[in-house]
Structure formats: C-alpha cells, structure tokens
Write an enzyme that holds these catalytic residues in place. Sequence first.
Site, PDB file in Angstrom:
ATOM      1  N   LYS A 133       0.567  -1.225  -0.220  1.00 49.14           N
ATOM      2  CA  LYS A 133       0.019   0.068   0.270  1.00 49.14           C
ATOM      3  C   LYS A 133       0.823   1.317   0.142  1.00 49.14           C
ATOM      4  CE  LYS A 133       0.810   1.616   4.225  1.00 49.14           C
ATOM      5  NZ  LYS A 133       1.438   2.730   4.514  1.00 49.14           N
ATOM      6  N   PRO A 139       9.099  -4.742  -0.540  1.00 48.24           N
ATOM      7  CA  PRO A 139      10.373  -4.368   0.461  1.00 48.24           C
ATOM      8  C   PRO A 139      10.014  -4.371   1.995  1.00 48.24           C
ATOM      9  CG  PRO A 139      10.505  -2.762  -1.596  1.00 48.24           C
ATOM     10  CD  PRO A 139       9.147  -3.641  -1.598  1.00 48.24           C
ATOM     11  N   VAL A 140      11.118  -4.923   2.674  1.00 52.69           N
ATOM     12  CA  VAL A 140      10.944  -4.823   4.284  1.00 52.69           C
ATOM     13  C   VAL A 140      11.188  -3.361   4.690  1.00 52.69           C
ATOM     14  CG1 VAL A 140      11.817  -6.047   6.280  1.00 52.69           C
ATOM     15  CG2 VAL A 140      11.486  -7.424   4.211  1.00 52.69           C
ATOM     16  N   ASP A 174      -2.803  -1.242   9.340  1.00 53.39           N
ATOM     17  CA  ASP A 174      -2.760  -1.351   7.902  1.00 53.39           C
ATOM     18  C   ASP A 174      -3.388  -2.610   7.351  1.00 53.39           C
ATOM     19  OD1 ASP A 174      -1.509   1.147   7.641  1.00 53.39           O
ATOM     20  OD2 ASP A 174       0.559   0.278   7.581  1.00 53.39           O
TER      21      ASP A 174
HETATM   22  O1  C5P Z   1      -0.596  -0.656  13.782  1.00 50.12           O
HETATM   23  P1  C5P Z   1       1.090  -0.984  13.790  1.00 50.12           P
HETATM   24  O2  C5P Z   1       1.619  -2.018  14.547  1.00 50.12           O
HETATM   25  O3  C5P Z   1       1.345  -1.376  12.172  1.00 50.12           O
HETATM   26  O4  C5P Z   1       1.955   0.216  13.985  1.00 50.12           O
HETATM   27  C1  C5P Z   1       3.283   0.409  14.135  1.00 50.12           C
HETATM   28  C2  C5P Z   1       3.843   1.392  14.945  1.00 50.12           C
HETATM   29  O5  C5P Z   1       3.593   2.513  14.188  1.00 50.12           O
HETATM   30  C3  C5P Z   1       3.054   1.701  16.232  1.00 50.12           C
HETATM   31  O6  C5P Z   1       3.463   0.948  17.336  1.00 50.12           O
HETATM   32  C4  C5P Z   1       3.097   3.162  16.468  1.00 50.12           C
HETATM   33  O7  C5P Z   1       4.333   3.425  16.861  1.00 50.12           O
HETATM   34  C5  C5P Z   1       3.103   3.711  14.928  1.00 50.12           C
HETATM   35  N1  C5P Z   1       1.947   4.336  14.495  1.00 50.12           N
HETATM   36  C6  C5P Z   1       1.179   5.320  15.127  1.00 50.12           C
HETATM   37  N2  C5P Z   1       0.001   5.567  14.660  1.00 50.12           N
HETATM   38  C7  C5P Z   1      -0.862   4.958  13.811  1.00 50.12           C
HETATM   39  C8  C5P Z   1      -0.179   3.765  13.304  1.00 50.12           C
HETATM   40  C9  C5P Z   1       1.143   3.322  13.725  1.00 50.12           C
HETATM   41  O8  C5P Z   1       1.764   5.986  16.052  1.00 50.12           O
HETATM   42  N3  C5P Z   1      -1.804   5.383  13.469  1.00 50.12           N
END
Ligand code: C5P
Length: 315
Positions: free
Chosen positions: A19, A111-112, A153
């Site tokens: 995405k 990509p990672v 996501d």
């Molecule tokens: O939801 P996800 O595990 O992908 O999020 C990874 C990190 O990205 C979260 O731990 C947070 O630090 C940051 N994040 C955020 N606000 C969001 C989505 C992600 O701060 N809306």
Amino acid sequence: MTAALEPTGVAVTVRAPAKINLHLGVGPVRPDGFHPLATVYQAIGLYDDVTATPAAPGDGWSVHTIADASIDLATVADDETNLAVRAGRLLAAHHGRDDLAAHLEIHKGIPVAGGMAGGSADAAATLVAVDRLFDLRTSDDDLLALAAQLGSDVPFALIGGTAVGTGRGEVVEPVADATEPWWVVVPHEIGLSTPLVYRRFDELVERSDGIVPADPGQLADLVALLRAGDGARLGAHLHNDLTVPAYDLRPDLAERAALLDELGPVLLSGSGPTQLVLSESAEEARAAAARLTQEGIAHWLVPAPVAGAHVVDIL
Ligand code: C5P
C-alpha cells in the site's frame, strides 16, 4: 477477500498487495501511543504471496520467508513473533481451534521496512489462506476485526483498491477510484522504522518545527477527483505528513526527492523510505524508469489500484 471455492486442505496461496498513502494526515499522539489518521490508501502492484499448508502432526506454527536478491530479509522474524504467524494463531483462536497449526511460506515482493506495509500484507494474506485451508468460513466483518487487532494497515491489505482510512488507520471505507495511475517505486537499501518516524513527528510538532498539519478539506478534494477519474489533478493532491520527519531522520531521502522531482510528482510511501513518482500513463512511467536506469537507481514500475488479499492457488 474470500471467494466461493472448495478447500482441499493441502496448500492455499494468497496474494496481498503493498500500500501507499495518497494522502496521510496525522493528528497529535493519542494516550495509547498511536496517532489518529485521516488517510487515503491505494493498493499498488507489488505483492507478497503466502502459502499455507497444514503443520505435520505434533508440529506448531512455523514460517519461512524467501525473496529475490533485491529484497533484504535480514530483519524478517522466522519464528512465532512474525506477524503472519500471529495472524494464523489469532484466526484459529477466534474459532476456538487452538489445535490447528500451519506452515507459512512467504514469498516477498514488497520491500521490508519500506513504508509499504509488507508485514501487514503477509498478515492479511495469512488470514485468508488459513481461513480457506481449514475451511473456517470466517465472515468478512470478522476478518476485518481480526485484521485491525493485528495492525493499523492490515484491514486495508484485505480490501485493497483505494480506501479512506480513519482511527489509527484500521477503519477503512472503499473509494470508487476511477483513476489508473502508474507508480515508479524507488526502494532504498536501508529501511526506516515506523515508530521512529512517528516519534520524530511528535518532536517536530512539539517544537512547531516544519510541520504543517494536513487540512481535512484536502482529503475530501482528493476523494472527489479519484471518483471523477481526474488523474491529471492527482499529482497536485498528494500529501504526506510523515515526509518532514522522515526526511529529517534521513537527509539522503530529501536529496533523492530533488532528483525524482524532475520526473514527476514525488510521494514518500507511508513512513518511508520508499519513494514514488506518479505517472499518468504507462508511457510516461517508462520514460521516468528509463531515466532512473541511466542514473543507476533501482526501481519498479507498477499499476494501481489493485485488488486486496485474494486466493491465487489451491492444491
Ligand atoms: O499498527 P502498527 O502495528 O502497524 O503500528 C506500528 C507502529 O507505528 C506503532 O507501534 C506506532 O508507533 C506507530 N503508529 C502510530 N500511529 C498510527 C499507526 C502506527 O503511531 N496510526
């Protein structure tokens, strides 16, 4: 998402897309550490494939990841901390079937740590693959709710296409996107940590340094032009609030953006470091790609929007 096919219980392969965020508006950090988002997701033609097979009797969940040399797998977990394994376990637990376990073979094309939600794609693909493998018949609503538990996501990786995302990104509403852009995707050898970029965002907001939060009206204009198929105006409506903190952490990205700017509208993908150049046609995209080849800069040329997680093979 799910399709009406009969399971055979041997091997199910599901493909899920990368995405990008055509618009990423980030609000002030919430008490839970996440940031409220007003975003427009678009699924682009880079994919991870996850093949699920039943674990041998007595074996638990396992995962193995492969990719060609262009993708660095050094930071991909090969144990139960991998988000795909957590997705499989969560789905089994949701059905009260802790006895189920599968082996997951992930073939990465995304990509990672690139800001394109590759790990989320793997989790979404696993939900669909494990559902089909064990004939669990999970409803779409339940799959979306489980996806939201796994990551911000992951629900979007299930639905694909183009969608507005709110909450922390996990509340998704499809958009009837009539544009057909091509993206030149420019990956970077060194990844960028999403939490780190959000933290730098917070610091810059606190210092009121360089951050001009997105105007909510911008998102509405973008959605209207997508619905109208007005691709010519798309470039002027791309916006990402994480660009300033990501470039602050990685000045090399700002330098590269200056070069990419000559080829078309430039967008940072999510929290980066992947950058994208927008093209209105495949022809325009090929010209931009030829220029990058000349400069020795690795890139992919991909269409958008594309489908969310879908079954591609059942054995
Ligand atoms: O939801 P996800 O595990 O992908 O999020 C990874 C990190 O990205 C979260 O731990 C947070 O630090 C940051 N994040 C955020 N606000 C969001 C989505 C992600 O701060 N809306």
